[in-house]
Design an enzyme around this catalytic site. Structure first.
Site, PDB file in Angstrom:
ATOM      1  N   ALA A  94       6.747   0.652  -6.892  1.00  0.00           N
ATOM      2  CA  ALA A  94       6.756   1.533  -5.786  1.00  0.00           C
ATOM      3  C   ALA A  94       8.284   2.043  -5.620  1.00  0.00           C
ATOM      4  CB  ALA A  94       6.206   1.260  -4.546  1.00  0.00           C
ATOM      5  N   SER A  95       8.689   3.237  -5.248  1.00  0.00           N
ATOM      6  CA  SER A  95       9.748   3.692  -4.705  1.00  0.00           C
ATOM      7  C   SER A  95       9.740   4.980  -4.200  1.00  0.00           C
ATOM      8  CB  SER A  95      10.838   3.599  -5.639  1.00  0.00           C
ATOM      9  OG  SER A  95      11.075   2.514  -6.402  1.00  0.00           O
ATOM     10  N   ASN A  96      10.424   5.587  -3.330  1.00  0.00           N
ATOM     11  CA  ASN A  96      10.697   6.972  -3.031  1.00  0.00           C
ATOM     12  C   ASN A  96      11.934   7.512  -3.377  1.00  0.00           C
ATOM     13  OD1 ASN A  96       8.247   6.644  -1.676  1.00  0.00           O
ATOM     14  ND2 ASN A  96       9.064   5.550   0.049  1.00  0.00           N
TER      15      ASN A  96
ATOM     16  N   ASN B 102       6.340   7.464  -7.425  1.00  0.00           N
ATOM     17  CA  ASN B 102       5.732   6.742  -8.596  1.00  0.00           C
ATOM     18  C   ASN B 102       4.572   7.365  -9.176  1.00  0.00           C
ATOM     19  OD1 ASN B 102       6.722   4.384  -6.492  1.00  0.00           O
ATOM     20  ND2 ASN B 102       7.590   4.430  -8.261  1.00  0.00           N
TER      21      ASN B 102
ATOM     22  N   ARG C  89       0.695   7.707  -0.285  1.00  0.00           N
ATOM     23  CA  ARG C  89       2.279   7.784  -0.335  1.00  0.00           C
ATOM     24  C   ARG C  89       2.807   8.813  -0.911  1.00  0.00           C
ATOM     25  NH1 ARG C  89       6.208   5.391  -3.204  1.00  0.00           N
ATOM     26  NH2 ARG C  89       4.687   4.036  -4.459  1.00  0.00           N
TER      27      ARG C  89
END
Length: 780
Positions: A186-188, A462, A491
Site C-alpha cells: 500500500a502507498s498513495n 496500488n 482507497r
C-alpha cells in the site's frame, strides 16, 4: 564540529530535528562514506543482518530456523546467485557510482568498528558474531536483493526447498510460511499540476505505506556534492542515494506497482523422469547444482549441509506450498529483476534530474526501476505518471490465456490472488518474448510502458496503471502490468475523489495537501453507513456463536461516529470490524455488499449502495454488525472506545496512540497491525498479542485492539517554486532503529499529533535548526 578517525574518506554529517542526516562531501566516494556511516549509525544491526542473509549465512549463525526457514533461505539465495553476481553488478556501474558505493560500504564498516569499540550496539545484538566487516561486494549483493523486493526475495524459501522427487517419492510441499509474498502493498502518490495548485507550480505528495520494522524501512537524508548533486528524501536501509524525494527542480513519489515482476510456470513432466519436462514437442532436462551451507546445531556444533537444486530454461525450480514438486507436474520461476544492474543508476539519475523533461529522458535512457510506479512534477506545473517497473513481455496469445487461466483455473486464481502470475511452462508460446529496446531479453521495452502526462493531477494507490487519472484511462497495455477496466479498491477511489476535489478548488498548497492525506475520512462509511443504520433499526439482540450481542448499542455508536479514523473517533474500530464481516473482494465489488455494481465507465463512483436485505433468512448486514460486536468483546475492546485508546504503535518502551485505518475503511492514511510486504529481518519485536480468529487476518485485531506495524512511513509534500522547493513532512516511525534513541519515537509522536515539519533543504534552513548537531567523519 567534532572530527574523529583517520582514513581516505571524509564527509560532513549534520543532524537536524528528528535526527535527519544532512551529508555534504567533496567527492562521490566521500559522499557515499558519509551516507553509509550515518545510516549505519541509526540502523547497523538491521543492515548487518541483511548482509548475513544474502551471504547465505543465516543458518551458520542462527541455526536451521523455524520449519527450516534459515536453511532454505541460505540455499535459495545461493540458487539466485546474488553474491555470485556482485562482481558483474559493480563492473556495470559508471565510475561515480562505483566510487559512491565503495564509499558507502566503507562508511557502514567504519560505524561498525566504532560501535563495537564503544559498546554502542543495541542489547539484542551486542557482541554478536554476525556483526562482521561489510565489504563493497557484500553491498552489491544486497542491492541485488533490494531489486528483488517485489519478486525473488519472497521466493527464496520455496527455491531453497525445491528438491526433486527421489526413490521414496516427492519431497513434502513447502510450508505456507515459506512463501513470503503478500497481496496488499500500500502507498498513495499524487502529482498535482498547475490546474490544482494556488501557485501554478507542480506539487508532489508521497505517502508510502511500508513496514514499521525490519529492512524495508526508510531513512531520511539530504545529500550534497557541490556542483553534482543536491537531493533530499529517503532511501531504503543500506541503499546509497535517495529513492524518493526532491531536488531543486523536480520531485517524485513512488507506489508499489500492481504489475508482475516475475512469473511462475507450470511444467508437464516426462513420465518416470521428474527432472525432465515437455516444452512443445521437445523434452528438456533440468540442470542440477549442488549447494552447501553451514548450519549451527542445537549443540553448538557447525555442520555442512548439501542440497541439490534444479533449474529449467525459465529459471530455478520452486517447491510451492500445498502443491510441491510432484511426478507429473512441477513449477519453475523467472524474474524480471534478477539481472537488473541498472537499479542504482536509475535512482541516481532521478536524483540529478533538472526538469520533468530531463527526468523522463533519464527513465528512457536507464530503464532500471524494479517494482514501483512513479509520479512526478516540476515548477512548470506539468505532472507525469509512469509504471516503469521491470515487466515480463508476453505475446498476445499468452496474455489471453493468462486472463482465461485466472478466471477458470483454481490454482492460477489462488496464485493471482497472492500477486503471482502463472504461465504454462511447457507451452513455448507462453515463454517471455524478446522485444527491441528492452533493458533485458524478455522484458517490456520503455516505449510500451503505461505513462500519462497532464496538468491537473495523476495519482496511484496500488491499483493498476489504468486509472492514473479517470479522465484519461490508460488501456491496451500488457496484462502483466495489471488488469484494466476492473473494480478499484476503496482507497484508490478515495484518492481520486480527494485529488479531484483539490483540483476543483484550484488553491492547493503544501499544507492543504498534507491535511487532505491526514483527514482520515472513511469512504466505506460515506457510501454505506446510513443504510447499515437503517437495517439495524428495530434490531435488538442477535445470537453469535451461542452468545447474545446488543446490536442496538452498536447502532448508537455508529450513529455518533464522526466517520473518521482519528484518535478521538468513537466507532472507528466497530466500523472496521463490520466491514471485515464481508469478503475482501466484496469491498471492491460484488453482490455481497453493494447494490449498484461496478461500472468501468464510472469507476470512482461505483460500486455503491448497500445490498438489499434477503427476502428470507438471516440478514448478512445485521450478522456482520453482530459479528463485529462479538469480536471486539472477545478482544476486550469497548464499543465506545475512542480509536486512540485501542490503536497504538509500540516504539521501544513507549506506547503511542496513533490514528489511521485499514483498506476496508477506505481511508487514505493506512496504519494497521497487518501489512503485506513480508520482512526478512531477525530483529526482535514486542511479545505477540493473543489472536482473535479470522479478525486477526482481516483487520489485525488482537487482545486489546490494534498494535500497528505497517502503514504511513515517509510523508512528504513538496512544491517546486521559482525560488526552490518548499516541503513539509515526517518519518512516522522515527529515524533510528535503536530503542534507546530519542529518534526512535519522536517521529511517531509527531505523526500522532499530525505535526509535520519543514524538510530543510537550504543552507540557511539547516543552520537555523535549533537541534543542529555537526560532525566530520573520516575512515575507510
Amino acid at each position: 564540529m567534532a572530527q574523529e578517525g583517520n582514513g581516505r574518506y571524509t564527509a560532513e554529517v549534520r543532524w537536524t530535528t528528528h535526527g535527519v542526516a544532512h551529508v555534504r562531501a567533496d567527492t562521490w566516494g566521500d559522499l557515499g562514506f558519509g551516507q553509509g556511516w550515518a545510516c549505519a549509525h541509526d540502523h547497523l544491526p538491521t543492515i548487518a543482518d541483511q548482509i548475513v542473509k544474502v551471504r547465505s549465512e543465516r543458518a551458520r549463525f542462527h541455526g536451521g530456523g523455524p520449519e527450516g526457514a534459515h536453511l532454505a533461505s541460505d540455499l535459495g539465495y545461493l540458487a539466485l546467485g546474488v553474491v555470485a553476481r556482485a562482481e558483474a553488478f559493480r563492473a556495470a556501474q559508471p565510475p561515480e557510482l562505483q566510487e559512491m558505493i565503495a564509499g558507502y560500504a566503507a562508511g557502514l564498516d567504519a560505524w561498525r568498528e566504532e560501535a563495537v569499540a564503544t559498546d554502542a550496539l543495541p542489547a539484542w545484538c551486542r557482541g554478536a558474531e554476525w556483526i562482521r566487516p561489510i565489504s563493497e561486494l557484500d553491498l552489491y549483493a544486497y542491492m541485488g536483493d533490494v531489486a528483488l523486493m517485489g519478486s525473488g526475495r519472497n521466493l527464496v524459501g520455496i527455491i531453497g526447498r525445491a528438491e526433486a522427487p527421489g526413490p521414496d517419492g516427492p519431497a513434502p510441499p513447502a510450508p505456507l510460511s515459506a512463501l513470503g509474498r503478500g497481496n496488499q502493498e500500500a502507498s498513495n502518490g499524487w502529482a498535482l499540476g498547475r490546474e490544482a495548485t494556488a501557485s501554478g507550480h507542480g506539487l508532489v505528495v508521497a505517502n508510502p505505506h511500508f513496514p514499521w520494522t525490519g529492512e524495508a524501512r526508510f531513512w531520511e537524508c539530504h545529500l550534497t556534492l557541490p556542483g553534482e548533486l543536491d537531493v533530499y528524501g529517503v532511501s531504503l536501509l543500506g541503499s546509497p542515494g535517495v529513492q524518493m524525494g526532491f531536488n531543486r527542480d523536480v520531485a517524485w513519489a513512488h507506489t508499489f506497482s500492481k504489475g508482475h515482476r516475475f512469473t511462475l510456470a507450470r511444467l508437464d513432466l516426462v513420465p518416470g523422469r521428474p527432472t525432465s519436462y515437455r516444452h512443445g514437442d521437445d523434452e528438456r532436462e533440468m540442470e542440477p547444482t549442488t549447494h552447501a551451507v553451514e548450519v549451527l546445531g542445537d549443540d553448538g556444533e557447525v555442520t555442512r549441509v548439501e542440497r541439490t537444486l534444479w533449474r529449467t530454461h525459465h529459471g530455478p525450480m520452486v517447491n510451492l506450498p500445498l502443491l510441491g514438486w510432484g511426478t507429473d507436474t512441477a513449477f519453475t520461476y523467472r524474474d524480471a529483476n534478477l539481472d537488473n544492474v541498472e537499479v542504482v543508476q536509475q535512482f541516481l539519475a532521478m536524483d540529478r534530474a533538472t526538469s520533468l523533461d530531463d527526468l523522463q529522458a533519464r527513465f528512457a535512457e536507464v530503464d532500471g526501476l524494479p517494482w514501483v510506479n512513479t509520479l512526478a512534477s516540476d515548477r512548470s506545473g506539468r505532472v507525469w505518471y509512469i509504471d516503469a517497473s521491470a515487466t515480463p513481455a508476453l505475446g498476445a496469445g499468452a496474455q489471453e490465456r493468462f486472463r482465461t487461466r485466472v478466471a477458470e483455473d483454481p490454482v492460477a486464481a489462488l496464485l493471482f490472488a497472492n500477486r503471482v502470475a502463472l504461465l504454462d511452462g511447457s507451452d513455448p508460446d507462453d515463454d517471455w518474448v524478446e522485444r527491441p529496446g528492452a533493458r533485458s531479453p524478455g522484458l517490456v521495452p520503455h516505449d510500451e510502458l503505461p505513462q500519462l502526462e497532464r496538468t491537473d493531477y495523476v495519482a496511484n494507490a496500488n491499483d493498476s496503471h489504468w486509472l492514473a487519472n479517470p479522465s484519461e484511462p490508460l488501456v491496451g497495455y500488457s496484462v502483466l502490468h495489471g488488469f484494466e477496466r476492473v473494480p478499484q479498491s476503496l482507497r484508490t477511489r478515495q484518492n481520486h475523489r480527494v485529488a479531484a476535489d483539490l483540483v476543483a478548488r484550484g488553491d492547493v498548497t503544501v499544507r492543504s495537501a498534507l491535511e487532505a492525506v491526514l483527514d482520515n475520512a472513511s469512504l466505506s462509511a460515506e457510501l454505506l453507513r446510513d443504510e447499515v443504520l437503517d437495517r439495524l433499526d428495530g434490531v435488538g439482540e442477535v445470537e453469535v456463536d451461542g452468545t447474545l450481542v446488543d446490536v442496538a448499542a452498536a447502532a448508537e455508536v455508529l450513529r455518533g461516529w464522526d466517520g473518521r479514523a482519528d484518535l478521538t473517533s468513537v466507532g472507528a474500530a466497530l466500523w472496521r470490524e463490520v466491514v471485515a464481516g464481508f469478503p475482501e473482494e466484496a469491498q471492491r465489488d460484488g453482490p455481497d455488499l453493494f447494490a449498484t455494481p461496478f461500472d468501468p465507465d464510472d469507476p470512482v463512483a461505483t460500486p455503491a449502495g448497500l445490498v438489499p436485505a434477503p427476502a428470507e433468512g438471516a440478514d448478512p448486514v445485521v450478522g456482520a454488525v453482530a459479528g463485529a460486536v462479538a469480536a471486539l468483546a472477545r478482544a476486550g475492546v469497548a464499543l465506545d472506545a475512542p480509536l486512540g485508546e485501542v490503536q497504538w504503535a509500540q516504539r521501544g518502551e513507549a506506547r503511542v496512540p496513533v490514528h489511521g485505518g485499514g483498506e476496508g475503511e477506505g481511508v487514505l492514511n493506512i496504519l494497521a497491525p497487518i501489512g503485506a510486504l513480508a520482512g526478512t529481518d531477525l530483529e526482535p519485536g514486542p511479545p505477540p498479542l493473543e489472536l482473535q480468529g479470522d479478525r486477526t487476518v482481516r483487520t489485525g485485531l488482537r487482545a486489546g485492539g490494534y498494535r500497528c506495524t505497517y502503514g504511513t512511513s515517509f510523508l512528504m509534500a513538496v512544491e517546486l517554486t521559482d525560488d526552490g522547493p518548499v516541503a513539509e513532512g515526517l518519518l512516522a516511525y522515527g529515524q533510528s532503529g535503536d530503542p534507546r534513541s530519542p529518534h526512535h519515537v519522536d517521529g511517531t509522536r509527531a505523526y500522532a499529533a499530525k505535526e509535520t515539519r519543514p524538510l530543510l533543504f537550504t543552507e540557511e534552513q539547516i543552520r537555523a535548526d535549533p537541534e543542529l548537531v555537526e560532525r566530520t567523519v573520516t575512515g575507510g
